[in-house]
Design a protein around this motif. Sequence first.
Motif: not given
Length: 282
Positions: A200-205, A241-257
């Motif tokens: 269990a960990e909230h620091r997902t990165t 309020g769940i941390e999304i690791p930066a890699f996945y946050a950026i990947a999600q945004e790029l996929t959207h684009r």
Amino acid sequence: MAPLVSVRNLSFRYSGASALALSAVNFEIESGEFVLLTGPSGSGKSTLLRAMNGLVPHFYGGDFSGEVRVGGVNTENSEVSKLAEISGLVFSDPESQLVSLDVESDVAFGPQNLGLEKCEILNRVNESISQVGIENLRHKPPHELSGGEQQKAAVASILSIRPKILVLDEPAANLDPLSAASLMELLGELNSKGTTVLIAEHRTTLVAPYASRVLAMDSGRLLASGTPREVFTSGVLNNLGIEIPAFYAIAQELTHRGLALDGARNIQDLLKVVEGRKRKND
Ligand SMILES: Nc1ncnc2c1ncn2[C@@H]1O[C@H](COP(=O)(O)OP(=O)(O)OP(=O)(O)O)[C@@H](O)[C@H]1O
Ligand SMILES: [Mg+2]
């Protein structure tokens, strides 16, 4: 073969509480997985881990329904001491788990309690200390260790019981970033050599690079289960309020684009995709 962990329709309400801490939770864990359990504070992570070794409902009383099987054993019909041999729990505060005069004695404590022969105890102590790489700490008193060293000693003291699954509740909560990273690296290594891990960990990165699967909770419910990529790019966790690791946050945004990510595995890969697009547009 039956899964190592099977949780069926699990609900739990602590005595005296009005809300359910766990609400109709279903999942399975197979041997060899590295599972990251995440969710905001109060979402039920610790409660779920307590259900893995029978602390819920045997120690923490309340209304328990559904079924938890670990290593094929139904936790409701088994004693906590027996379940500790199957599901080994490491907490955030290592000092509470280290009670002896030196690390070696703490690592021997579990096997001694199992009533094993002296030579088997010694075998297990040697094996666990070497697995965790703390030979240099073997004869030290736990209170003289750093937090990171204590947590590794705590992991060794659980491994010597040879549980079927290593369960950790925010084990890096009190560690500095470097010690936290070193602990995760250790867990990744143990997993690559066959140890099943549920953390269990909230620091997902911190944990995502080692995880084969992510379970995400909110308000006692399991919201998502899948690979880190599936869960962190699904959008299900946004605004919780769940941390999304930066890699996945950026990947999600790029996929959207509309950018094809072609199996990008890290931020460097993502930069290459963006640079490729930029060159095309220039
Ligand atoms: N011993 C307890 N007695 C009564 N209620 C409890 C107890 N422990 C936890 N709870 C309640 O159960 C719910 C889930 O708590 P839990 O500790 O499992 O969440 P968590 O996800 O581990 O949170 P955190 O990230 O802060 O550790 C919360 O509403 C909490 O207040
Ligand atoms: Mg907790």
